[in-house]
Design an enzyme around this catalytic site. Structure first.
Site, PDB file in Angstrom:
ATOM      1  N   HIS A   7      -9.666  29.085  54.555  1.00 24.26           N
ATOM      2  CA  HIS A   7      -8.702  28.131  55.084  1.00 24.26           C
ATOM      3  C   HIS A   7      -7.483  28.009  54.185  1.00 24.26           C
ATOM      4  O   HIS A   7      -7.519  28.402  53.021  1.00 24.26           O
ATOM      5  CB  HIS A   7      -9.319  26.740  55.325  1.00 24.26           C
ATOM      6  CG  HIS A   7      -9.862  26.071  54.102  1.00 24.26           C
ATOM      7  ND1 HIS A   7     -11.180  26.154  53.725  1.00 24.26           N
ATOM      8  CD2 HIS A   7      -9.262  25.297  53.163  1.00 24.26           C
ATOM      9  CE1 HIS A   7     -11.361  25.466  52.612  1.00 24.26           C
ATOM     10  NE2 HIS A   7     -10.206  24.928  52.244  1.00 24.26           N
ATOM     11  N   HIS A  79      -3.593  24.301  48.809  1.00 18.56           N
ATOM     12  CA  HIS A  79      -4.406  25.390  48.248  1.00 18.56           C
ATOM     13  C   HIS A  79      -4.808  26.404  49.312  1.00 18.56           C
ATOM     14  O   HIS A  79      -4.707  26.149  50.505  1.00 18.56           O
ATOM     15  CB  HIS A  79      -5.645  24.862  47.519  1.00 18.56           C
ATOM     16  CG  HIS A  79      -6.671  24.178  48.385  1.00 18.56           C
ATOM     17  ND1 HIS A  79      -6.712  22.820  48.581  1.00 18.56           N
ATOM     18  CD2 HIS A  79      -7.720  24.656  49.089  1.00 18.56           C
ATOM     19  CE1 HIS A  79      -7.731  22.504  49.364  1.00 18.56           C
ATOM     20  NE2 HIS A  79      -8.360  23.598  49.701  1.00 18.56           N
ATOM     21  N   GLU A 130      -9.104  27.855  45.870  1.00 17.08           N
ATOM     22  CA  GLU A 130     -10.487  27.401  46.026  1.00 17.08           C
ATOM     23  C   GLU A 130     -11.324  28.624  46.362  1.00 17.08           C
ATOM     24  O   GLU A 130     -10.922  29.447  47.182  1.00 17.08           O
ATOM     25  CB  GLU A 130     -10.561  26.381  47.180  1.00 17.08           C
ATOM     26  CG  GLU A 130     -11.964  25.857  47.447  1.00 17.08           C
ATOM     27  CD  GLU A 130     -11.991  24.841  48.600  1.00 17.08           C
ATOM     28  OE1 GLU A 130     -11.034  24.773  49.401  1.00 17.08           O
ATOM     29  OE2 GLU A 130     -13.001  24.111  48.692  1.00 17.08           O
TER      30      GLU A 130
HETATM   31 CO    CO Z   1     -10.214  23.512  50.745  1.00 22.92          CO
END
Ligand code: CO
Length: 134
Positions: A7, A79, A130
């Site tokens: 994502h 992120h 991440e």
């Molecule tokens: Co995230």
């Protein structure tokens, strides 16, 4: 080592308004807002054919995105999340390469209940990364 883009996360001042923008203006499939007090955020997931967009609104006094949002009051790219097969192996490889892991360096359950780590943006082209074990 990294796999799919899981994502892209965008910090937003109002998750409801952000969800409306993605649903009505951009015509995307959007989840209901989900409060995650343990993570200090309310999330909305936008499902795209090839990935997801995570809309993050601060929740509570010590939200990890509060400082970011104070610098970007209209919202902003926060992120990128890449998938890895084994987060322990990924962490060891990154630490050996000199990369900094945020926090205590231990994977913890992320917004989807799977183990995640965050990598210092100064080590990755100014981008917070991440890693999520899938
Ligand atoms: Co995230």
């Amino acid at each position: 080592m990294i796999g799919r883009l899981n994502h892209v996360a965008i910090a937003v001042p109002d998750a409801g308004k952000a969800a409306l923008l993605y649903r009505e203006t951009l015509g995307a499939a959007v989840s209901a807002p989900l409060a995650l007090p343990a993570h200090g955020v309310t999330t909305v997931f936008v499902e795209l054919p090839n990935t997801k967009i995570e809309l993050l609104e601060p929740l509570g006094a010590d939200s990890p995105i509060a400082a970011f949002l104070s610098r970007h009051p209209e919202g902003g790219l926060h992120h990128l999340c890449y998938e890895v097969d084994d987060i322990g192996v990924a962490r060891d490889r990154l630490v050996a390469a000199g990369a900094r892991i945020l926090g205590d360096g231990k994977p913890r359950p992320g917004a989807h209940g799977k183990p995640v780590l965050f990598l210092h943006p100064k080590d990755f082209l100014g981008t917070l990364i991440e890693l999520e074990q899938v």
